[in-house]
Design a protein around this motif. Structure first.
Motif, PDB file in Angstrom:
ATOM      1  N   GLU A 102      -6.686   0.856  -1.760  1.00 11.16           N
ATOM      2  CA  GLU A 102      -5.815   0.708  -0.587  1.00 11.16           C
ATOM      3  C   GLU A 102      -4.464   1.365  -0.861  1.00 11.16           C
ATOM      4  O   GLU A 102      -3.401   0.807  -0.580  1.00 11.16           O
ATOM      5  N   ALA A 141      -8.412   6.221  -3.885  1.00 11.08           N
ATOM      6  CA  ALA A 141      -7.320   5.729  -3.040  1.00 11.08           C
ATOM      7  C   ALA A 141      -7.825   4.719  -2.019  1.00 11.08           C
ATOM      8  O   ALA A 141      -7.178   3.699  -1.754  1.00 11.08           O
ATOM      9  N   LEU A 142      -8.994   4.997  -1.440  1.00  9.45           N
ATOM     10  CA  LEU A 142      -9.579   4.076  -0.464  1.00  9.45           C
ATOM     11  C   LEU A 142      -9.883   2.732  -1.119  1.00  9.45           C
ATOM     12  O   LEU A 142      -9.575   1.665  -0.565  1.00  9.45           O
ATOM     13  N   LEU A 146      -1.747   4.058  -0.155  1.00 12.68           N
ATOM     14  CA  LEU A 146      -1.182   4.958   0.844  1.00 12.68           C
ATOM     15  C   LEU A 146      -0.020   5.770   0.285  1.00 12.68           C
ATOM     16  O   LEU A 146       0.631   6.509   1.018  1.00 12.68           O
ATOM     17  N   GLY A 147       0.223   5.632  -1.019  1.00 17.36           N
ATOM     18  CA  GLY A 147       1.299   6.368  -1.665  1.00 17.36           C
ATOM     19  C   GLY A 147       0.804   7.671  -2.262  1.00 17.36           C
ATOM     20  O   GLY A 147      -0.130   8.287  -1.740  1.00 17.36           O
ATOM     21  N   PRO A 170       0.806  -1.226   0.000  1.00 15.56           N
ATOM     22  CA  PRO A 170       0.000   0.000   0.000  1.00 15.56           C
ATOM     23  C   PRO A 170       0.836   1.272   0.000  1.00 15.56           C
ATOM     24  O   PRO A 170       0.443   2.266  -0.619  1.00 15.56           O
ATOM     25  N   LEU A 171       1.986   1.258   0.654  1.00 15.95           N
ATOM     26  CA  LEU A 171       2.838   2.445   0.689  1.00 15.95           C
ATOM     27  C   LEU A 171       3.516   2.723  -0.653  1.00 15.95           C
ATOM     28  O   LEU A 171       4.015   3.815  -0.881  1.00 15.95           O
TER      29      LEU A 171
END
Length: 435
Positions: free
Chosen positions: A174, A170-171, A176-177, A114-115
């Motif tokens: 998933e 984004a949600l 997170l970037g 996710p990141l």
């Protein structure tokens, strides 16, 4: 030279012979005029059918142009909950539906950090329909200059800021970037994909869910284009109204839609066995700094964007197998980009098929270029060039091969897609066939 480091503690990033991270398209999701979905979109393209019809989303009888290319979109049938339908503007609804299809198509769920995953969305008009309707509510149909906010929907702020759509994507992904919005008018869809690809190339992300959405078939939008006589008034024959490169054309047809793509660093995709439709080889953009709606007749700025994209992809103009045109169905634009192809591709322009899918699905403003890139990836996948519908009487000043009426089977290794927007924005993207 871009960084050679991957995520901390992860595998070293993939490099090709030029030392660059390569970007693959591994998922495609589409909500386009006509039936929704990637398969229906491609069937419409290859059949050369038009999705243009009289406007049904509101009473357009007062307007000069009363036609549009509407999506046959039922949010409940598409799997959205009633709460999501209440919360999201139509622009977000179709973006989220396209996102879901793209994610499913890619099989990326659970396969990406996710990141190291981001989300980008392009839009020209944002949440036009909801802002239009909410203003009517709070002003009592325009009767009051001082509006009563007590009657506003609780999601009015979300309609006001297009970043709310990026947050929802984004949600769903998933992610997170890197997350963001690109709004560069009618080039938004191609520019957002170019920016997302650059984030993968420079090592900021391994996966980007990116694309564009616009659902702006509303009274305010129709009035804006009526005012400058940019749209076709061919209300008695809507299915033939969008006729790029035809000497009888009389303006573009407003559309709506969304296309979302999963872009992925190529070795990341191959490691998990993902299907690759195409590579994003390069993107470039220019501006003519000339006029809000006018274009220079020589197409110099678009030609320079094309040359820059080819240079960045390290490709000779003779490598281009197909050009997906902006092809808006206005005399000014059609002649402008014809000149640009001749200037950038040289004599090869006369040997290269060129077509405009706007002839079938209209011009969905910021979303159309993402739909066109999706069409290019599918063209590479299926070795088929979509046609230019409604092209019966070619403009003598547009003397290239515009693939009239009927799709053409042809192997495609390198495809050029271009975009042109009000304000003088000119963008180009190169897709190539994966090895």
């Amino acid at each position: 030279m871009r960084s050679t480091a991957g995520a901390e503690g992860g595998d070293p990033v993939a490099r090709d012979e030029y030392g660059d991270r390569r970007v693959a398209i591994t998922g495609i999701g589409v909500v386009a005029p006509g039936d929704p979905g990637r398969k229906a979109f491609w069937e419409l393209m290859t059949a050369g059918r038009s999705a243009t019809r009289p406007i049904s989303l509101f009473d357009a009888s007062r307007f000069r142009s009363q036609i549009a290319a509407e999506c046959d979109f039922d949010p409940i049938a598409a799997g959205l909950s009633r709460q999501q339908v209440r919360k999201w503007d139509r622009t977000t609804q179709i973006a989220m539906t396209a996102t879901g299809e793209a994610l499913e198509d890619s099989g990326i769920a659970g396969e990406a950090d996710p990141l190291r995953t981001g989300a980008m969305v392009g839009t020209a008009c944002g949440m036009t329909i909801s802002l239009d309707s909410e203003y009517a509510v709070v002003s009592d149909e325009g009767a009051h200059w001082l509006v009563d906010q007590a009657h506003a929907a609780p999601y009015l702020y979300d309609y006001f800021v297009p970043s709310s759509m990026a947050a929802e994507i984004a949600l769903a992904a998933e992610a997170l970037g890197p997350v963001g919005v690109i709004s560069s008018g009618c080039t938004s869809g191609i520019d957002v994909l170019g920016h997302a690809a650059s984030l993968i190339e420079d090592g900021s992300a391994d996966v980007m869910v990116a694309g564009a959405s616009d659902a702006a078939i509303s009274p305010i939008t129709v009035a804006c284009f009526d005012a400058i006589k940019a749209t076709s008034p061919r209300n008695d024959s809507p299915e033939t109204a969008s006729r790029p490169f035809d000497r009888t054309r009389d303006g573009f047809v407003l559309g709506e839609g969304a296309a979302m793509l999963v872009l992925e660093e190529e070795r990341h995709a191959r490691r998990r066995g993902a299907h690759i439709y195409a590579r994003v080889a390069a993107h470039a953009s220019r501006c003519n700094a000339y006029h809000m709606t006018g274009l220079r007749s020589d197409g110099a700025e678009m030609a320079d964007a094309i040359r820059a994209a080819l240079d960045r992809a390290r490709l000779d103009p003779s490598a281009v197998d197909y050009v997906n045109a902006h092809g808006s169905s206005t005399t000014q634009n059609d002649r402008h980009e014809t000149a640009a192809y001749k200037a950038s591709l040289g004599h090869h322009a006369y040997r290269t098929p060129v077509s405009s899918i706007k002839s079938m699905i209209g011009h969905s403003l910021g979303a159309i270029c993402a739909l066109e890139v999706a069409a290019c990836a599918l063209a590479i996948e299926h070795s088929v060039v979509p046609p230019t519908a409604n092209l019966h009487h070619r403009d003598p000043e547009c003397d290239l091969d515009y693939v009239p009426l009927t799709a053409r089977e042809q192997p495609l290794s390198t495809v050029l897609s271009v975009a042109s927007g009000f304000g003088g924005f000119q963008s180009a993207m190169i897709l190539t066939k994966p090895n």
